[in-house]
Every structure is written in C-alpha cells, then in structure tokens.
Design a protein around this motif. Structure first.
Motif, PDB file in Angstrom:
ATOM      1  N   TYR A 373       0.835  -1.208   0.000  1.00  0.00           N
ATOM      2  CA  TYR A 373       0.000   0.000   0.000  1.00  0.00           C
ATOM      3  C   TYR A 373       0.869   1.257   0.000  1.00  0.00           C
ATOM      4  O   TYR A 373       0.671   2.172  -0.812  1.00  0.00           O
ATOM      5  CB  TYR A 373      -0.926   0.001   1.213  1.00  0.00           C
ATOM      6  N   TYR A 374       1.818   1.328   0.912  1.00  0.00           N
ATOM      7  CA  TYR A 374       2.663   2.525   0.993  1.00  0.00           C
ATOM      8  C   TYR A 374       3.560   2.658  -0.238  1.00  0.00           C
ATOM      9  O   TYR A 374       3.890   3.775  -0.649  1.00  0.00           O
ATOM     10  CB  TYR A 374       3.491   2.518   2.273  1.00  0.00           C
ATOM     11  N   PHE A 375       3.921   1.535  -0.822  1.00  0.00           N
ATOM     12  CA  PHE A 375       4.689   1.611  -2.058  1.00  0.00           C
ATOM     13  C   PHE A 375       3.855   2.243  -3.176  1.00  0.00           C
ATOM     14  O   PHE A 375       4.357   3.039  -3.971  1.00  0.00           O
ATOM     15  CB  PHE A 375       5.174   0.229  -2.479  1.00  0.00           C
ATOM     16  N   MET A 376       2.559   1.913  -3.227  1.00  0.00           N
ATOM     17  CA  MET A 376       1.671   2.522  -4.221  1.00  0.00           C
ATOM     18  C   MET A 376       1.517   4.025  -3.961  1.00  0.00           C
ATOM     19  O   MET A 376       1.500   4.834  -4.896  1.00  0.00           O
ATOM     20  CB  MET A 376       0.308   1.836  -4.197  1.00  0.00           C
ATOM     21  N   VAL A 377       1.386   4.398  -2.692  1.00  0.00           N
ATOM     22  CA  VAL A 377       1.316   5.830  -2.354  1.00  0.00           C
ATOM     23  C   VAL A 377       2.576   6.537  -2.842  1.00  0.00           C
ATOM     24  O   VAL A 377       2.518   7.613  -3.451  1.00  0.00           O
ATOM     25  CB  VAL A 377       1.150   6.023  -0.829  1.00  0.00           C
ATOM     26  N   TYR A 378       3.716   5.936  -2.582  1.00  0.00           N
ATOM     27  CA  TYR A 378       5.006   6.497  -3.017  1.00  0.00           C
ATOM     28  C   TYR A 378       5.074   6.590  -4.540  1.00  0.00           C
ATOM     29  O   TYR A 378       5.534   7.593  -5.100  1.00  0.00           O
ATOM     30  CB  TYR A 378       6.121   5.611  -2.464  1.00  0.00           C
ATOM     31  N   ALA A 379       4.617   5.541  -5.213  1.00  0.00           N
ATOM     32  CA  ALA A 379       4.658   5.531  -6.680  1.00  0.00           C
ATOM     33  C   ALA A 379       3.777   6.621  -7.271  1.00  0.00           C
ATOM     34  O   ALA A 379       4.108   7.220  -8.299  1.00  0.00           O
ATOM     35  CB  ALA A 379       4.218   4.164  -7.196  1.00  0.00           C
ATOM     36  N   ILE A 380       2.643   6.901  -6.624  1.00  0.00           N
ATOM     37  CA  ILE A 380       1.770   7.987  -7.083  1.00  0.00           C
ATOM     38  C   ILE A 380       2.431   9.336  -6.820  1.00  0.00           C
ATOM     39  O   ILE A 380       2.448  10.227  -7.686  1.00  0.00           O
ATOM     40  CB  ILE A 380       0.407   7.913  -6.373  1.00  0.00           C
ATOM     41  N   THR A 382       5.527  10.151  -6.531  1.00  0.00           N
ATOM     42  CA  THR A 382       6.708  10.414  -7.366  1.00  0.00           C
ATOM     43  C   THR A 382       6.374  10.454  -8.853  1.00  0.00           C
ATOM     44  O   THR A 382       7.211  10.820  -9.670  1.00  0.00           O
ATOM     45  CB  THR A 382       7.772   9.327  -7.139  1.00  0.00           C
ATOM     46  N   GLY A 383       5.142  10.068  -9.205  1.00  0.00           N
ATOM     47  CA  GLY A 383       4.730  10.100 -10.605  1.00  0.00           C
ATOM     48  C   GLY A 383       5.143   8.891 -11.413  1.00  0.00           C
ATOM     49  O   GLY A 383       4.837   8.808 -12.611  1.00  0.00           O
ATOM     50  N   SER A 384       5.834   7.918 -10.804  1.00  0.00           N
ATOM     51  CA  SER A 384       6.317   6.776 -11.583  1.00  0.00           C
ATOM     52  C   SER A 384       5.197   5.866 -12.053  1.00  0.00           C
ATOM     53  O   SER A 384       5.281   5.249 -13.115  1.00  0.00           O
ATOM     54  CB  SER A 384       7.326   5.965 -10.764  1.00  0.00           C
ATOM     55  N   LEU A 385       4.116   5.768 -11.269  1.00  0.00           N
ATOM     56  CA  LEU A 385       3.022   4.886 -11.659  1.00  0.00           C
ATOM     57  C   LEU A 385       2.304   5.405 -12.903  1.00  0.00           C
ATOM     58  O   LEU A 385       1.696   4.635 -13.653  1.00  0.00           O
ATOM     59  CB  LEU A 385       2.029   4.722 -10.502  1.00  0.00           C
ATOM     60  N   GLU A 386       2.375   6.710 -13.137  1.00  0.00           N
ATOM     61  CA  GLU A 386       1.696   7.300 -14.290  1.00  0.00           C
ATOM     62  C   GLU A 386       2.181   6.705 -15.607  1.00  0.00           C
ATOM     63  O   GLU A 386       1.466   6.731 -16.605  1.00  0.00           O
ATOM     64  CB  GLU A 386       1.892   8.816 -14.296  1.00  0.00           C
ATOM     65  N   ARG A 387       3.388   6.183 -15.632  1.00  0.00           N
ATOM     66  CA  ARG A 387       3.921   5.592 -16.856  1.00  0.00           C
ATOM     67  C   ARG A 387       3.156   4.340 -17.258  1.00  0.00           C
ATOM     68  O   ARG A 387       3.253   3.891 -18.397  1.00  0.00           O
ATOM     69  CB  ARG A 387       5.394   5.260 -16.661  1.00  0.00           C
ATOM     70  N   SER A 388       2.401   3.788 -16.307  1.00  0.00           N
ATOM     71  CA  SER A 388       1.604   2.601 -16.594  1.00  0.00           C
ATOM     72  C   SER A 388       0.161   2.939 -16.948  1.00  0.00           C
ATOM     73  O   SER A 388      -0.635   2.043 -17.242  1.00  0.00           O
ATOM     74  CB  SER A 388       1.628   1.648 -15.386  1.00  0.00           C
ATOM     75  N   TYR A 405       3.878  -3.570 -13.667  1.00  0.00           N
ATOM     76  CA  TYR A 405       4.547  -2.508 -12.907  1.00  0.00           C
ATOM     77  C   TYR A 405       5.530  -3.107 -11.911  1.00  0.00           C
ATOM     78  O   TYR A 405       5.171  -3.985 -11.124  1.00  0.00           O
ATOM     79  CB  TYR A 405       3.520  -1.648 -12.170  1.00  0.00           C
ATOM     80  N   PRO A 406       6.780  -2.663 -11.916  1.00  0.00           N
ATOM     81  CA  PRO A 406       7.775  -3.208 -10.978  1.00  0.00           C
ATOM     82  C   PRO A 406       7.472  -2.770  -9.547  1.00  0.00           C
ATOM     83  O   PRO A 406       7.247  -1.591  -9.282  1.00  0.00           O
ATOM     84  CB  PRO A 406       9.093  -2.605 -11.464  1.00  0.00           C
ATOM     85  N   VAL A 407       7.488  -3.722  -8.633  1.00  0.00           N
ATOM     86  CA  VAL A 407       7.184  -3.463  -7.238  1.00  0.00           C
ATOM     87  C   VAL A 407       8.380  -3.855  -6.390  1.00  0.00           C
ATOM     88  O   VAL A 407       9.012  -4.894  -6.631  1.00  0.00           O
ATOM     89  CB  VAL A 407       5.933  -4.241  -6.784  1.00  0.00           C
ATOM     90  N   SER A 408       8.658  -3.022  -5.380  1.00  0.00           N
ATOM     91  CA  SER A 408       9.794  -3.298  -4.503  1.00  0.00           C
ATOM     92  C   SER A 408       9.487  -4.454  -3.568  1.00  0.00           C
ATOM     93  O   SER A 408       8.392  -4.568  -3.033  1.00  0.00           O
ATOM     94  CB  SER A 408      10.126  -2.048  -3.692  1.00  0.00           C
TER      95      SER A 408
END
Length: 413
Positions: A373-380, A382-388, A405-408
């Motif tokens: 969940y927090y990784f998704m918050v971080y991805a949003i 930082t804008g990185s999730l937008e690439r998907s 989508y690559p996940v840590s």
C-alpha cells in the motif's frame, strides 16, 4: 398546532438576550431604518458577469452580479446591512451597489449604532426557518439591546481581534497541513530508499535471507496458492479457470522507474510477486444472475480506507465468489479516474465483492500488503506509476499495466 402556525409571527416570542442592566432595550425599528428599494431592484436574469456596479442580493456570495445601469444604484449610504428575507443571510456593505430584485432588505443603523456592532449582533440571531417564506417580520420582533456607543466600538474591536487570531490559526493549520504532506513524502522517500531500516539491516545482516532464498519462498507460496485454486476449479468445473502463474525472471536491481530505490531490495513485476490479481465483475443487470451481494465501487474506495455507508448490490453466482470477493489483506486498487488509489481490506472474508472499476491484488504470506500500500502511495507521489496509465482525458490503470509494474520487495522488515 402545525409547525407553520407555531412559527407564525404572532406566536413567535424572540429570546431575550442576557445583557448588563444599563444597556437599553429599544425596538428594532428604533435602531435600524429599512431603506426603500422600490423601482431600482435588478432581476437576476439581468445580472452581468462584469460591469460598473456590483449587485448585492440575498445569496451567500457577497456579490451576485453586476450592472451598468447607474439609475439603479444606492450610493452614499455609508455602511449598511443587507438581509435576505428568504435566506436569512446578513451582509455588511460599505460601497455603492444595486439591490437584487428578490428578498433584499437594505438596513441602515441609526447614528447612535455602530454598523459593525449591529451586524455582529444580527449574526447571533436564531430566526425561525420558514424555508423560502419571508423572515423580515420575525427580524423586526428581535431584541438587540445596544450598549453605549464607546462600548460598542470596544466590543467590535475585541471581536475582530479574536477573529484575526482565528484566521491566523486557520492559516497556521493550513501551513502545518502542507508541511505534513512534505514530511510524509520525505518519510516515504526514505522508506523506499532503505534509509529507515538501514541500521536494522546492518544489525541483522547475518540473519537475513539472501535474495534467492526470498524469491524461492515467494515462488513456492504462489505455486501452492495456484494449485489450490486449480484443484477447486477441477472439482467444480464451473468457475473461471485460474490464470497460470508467470515464471520468475531474473530480478532487476537497477533502472527502476523510481529513482534511488534501495539496492538492497528486489524488484519484480507485480504479476511475478502477487499470488493473484484480478479485475472486478462487470455490472450488467440484464445478464448477471445469482444472489444479490454488496460490492465496492469507485465511490467506496478512498486512500487507505473504504466508505461503506452507500453500498449497492449486484448478483453473484456461488461459483464467482472466490474470484470477485475480498479476503482480509487484499489490496484494492482503483482502475480509472484516479488510478492507483488503494486501500487494504480488513473486513470478513468472502462477504464483500468488487466491480470492474477496481483491481484486487492478493499476496502470499511473505509479502506484507501494508508495504505494498505505501509503495503505491510512493509511486503515485513520485509520478512513476503514471507511466503505466492509459487514456488521455480519463486515465486508467489496466490489468496489464498493473501486472507489469515493478514493485519493490524487501525482507520482512
């Protein structure tokens, strides 16, 4: 007795304010003059979007519109109070204006009354609510005992001093809220750069699994989950066949779309990490059959939580329960509109379902959904999730985009 007759002007008794004995108690009409607006009121349909003179009406906004007609203007009145006969709204006006047509009363305090004092006094009144009926008759019966003139001014000064402190407090709170957002982003950044747990990793470096060991364990758990689903499907032969698991590729430790991710962690596409990721059921009242069950739609999913007060139902077949229901620990992700918004389901298993606007991601026991969940918050953030995302006007996070989508992946820290 009906509420209307009970609240009639004849039956209504205004409350008596508790004030010092030396304050006078004149009638309302001895304090305030009702300025005539006959022949100069401007209908709302005649308002301009911009113009020379503001139109003041009984709406909540200070200015309702504008006019260029200088024959409709009230000028040189000093400070006056506008009362909405229908809305019970008060406005303090100190500039030339044109009165709106419907329900506007222009009230001018007499020379012994401070306009701001009487305005603040009027704001304390609790007039009966006759919806869109007239209220001025009730206002005229109200008691507004004024203190001596100098005391009025001191009271106004104190009110405005306190209001200023309240405004400053509100601004400080707004600033603190913005600072908190920055702090949260900094915490997330440090978390996913591995800085928050760097000391812990150093202290436990001899106890931690290797990357290969962690991957092996996740792989075994995913395969066990898939075999269980497959056995259930082969027994019933009615539910949708489980999707075959993607083989593990070599984990990537660089070129991740979020900069500075901890090199101590493993990066995997979600499809290789999750035990299962599915999109919810299509809403179709004509085709759906089964028993009506509550479901989550896009309006029910908020960041970190669910709003369950306005749930709707859709028909679900018994064989569809496993695919479209939620279990504790499932990560529910928004597909369109605000893609990526997510929350963890902590309710009972198999009692809540999802429709097609939402993804359900289920992890194995070796991966913490709170971390996801927090990784998704971080991805949003930082804008990185937008690439998907797909789409131009309305953005979507499709099943394919989410799965790739690559996940840590960290140890169980």
């Amino acid at each position: 007795m009906s509420s209307e007759s009970k609240d009639s002007v004849e039956n209504w008794v205004p409350p008596t304010p508790e004030v010092p004995d030396y304050w006078e108690t004149p009638d309302f009409t001895d304090l305030i003059e009702n300025i005539s607006t006959n022949g100069i009121k401007i209908p709302q349909k005649s308002y301009l979007q911009a113009g020379t003179y503001p139109v003041i009406d009984q709406g909540q906004d200070l200015i309702g519109g504008y006019t260029d007609d200088d024959t409709k203007i009230l000028n040189d009145l000093g400070q006056v109070i506008i009362f909405g006969d229908h809305t019970r709204c008060f406005k303090l006006i100190n500039f030339d204006f044109a009165p709106g047509a419907d329900g506007v009363k222009v009230l001018k305090p007499n020379d012994n009354i401070d306009p701001k004092y009487i305005y603040y006094s009027l704001k304390t009144l609790q007039l009966p609510n006759r919806v869109y009926s007239r209220h001025y008759s009730f206002l005229k019966k109200s008691k507004l005992p004024p203190p001596p003139t100098n005391e009025q001014k001191r009271i106004v000064a104190k009110i405005e001093e306190l209001f200023s402190e309240l405004d400053k407090g509100i601004e400080n709170r707004r600033t603190a809220r913005e600072q908190l957002k920055v702090y949260r982003q900094a915490v997330l950044k440090h978390a996913f750069e591995g800085k928050l747990t760097a000391e812990w990793r150093e202290e436990n470096k001899d106890k931690l699994e290797t990357a290969d060991e962690l991957l092996k364990r996740i792989k075994q758990e995913r395969e066990a989950y898939y075999r269980q689903q497959l056995e259930e499907w082969e027994t019933k032969k009615q539910s949708k066949k489980p999707i075959k698991l993607k083989d593990f590729n070599s984990p990537k430790t660089s070129k991740f779309p979020i900069n500075s991710i901890s090199s101590a962690w493993i990066l995997l596409p979600l499809e290789q990490l999750a035990a299962e990721a599915v999109l919810g059921k299509m809403l179709d009242k004509q085709k759906n059959t089964g028993v009506a069950q509550p479901y989550l739609g896009n309006i029910n999913l908020r960041w970190g939580c669910f709003e369950l007060d306005n749930l709707k139902t859709m028909k679900i077949e018994k064989e569809e329960t496993a695919r479209y229901s939620l279990k504790k620990g499932d990560l529910v992700i928004f597909e369109g509109g605000e893609p990526g918004r997510c929350a963890i389901w902590n309710g009972e298993d198999n009692t809540m379902f999802i429709q097609k606007a939402l993804h359900r991601v289920r992890f194995t026991q070796s991966y913490n959904p709170v971390f996801a969940y927090y990784f998704m918050v971080y991805a949003i953030k930082t804008g990185s999730l937008e690439r998907s995302f797909t789409g131009t006007t309305i953005k979507h996070l499709t099943g394919k985009g989410l799965s790739l989508y690559p996940v840590s992946t960290s140890w169980t820290e």
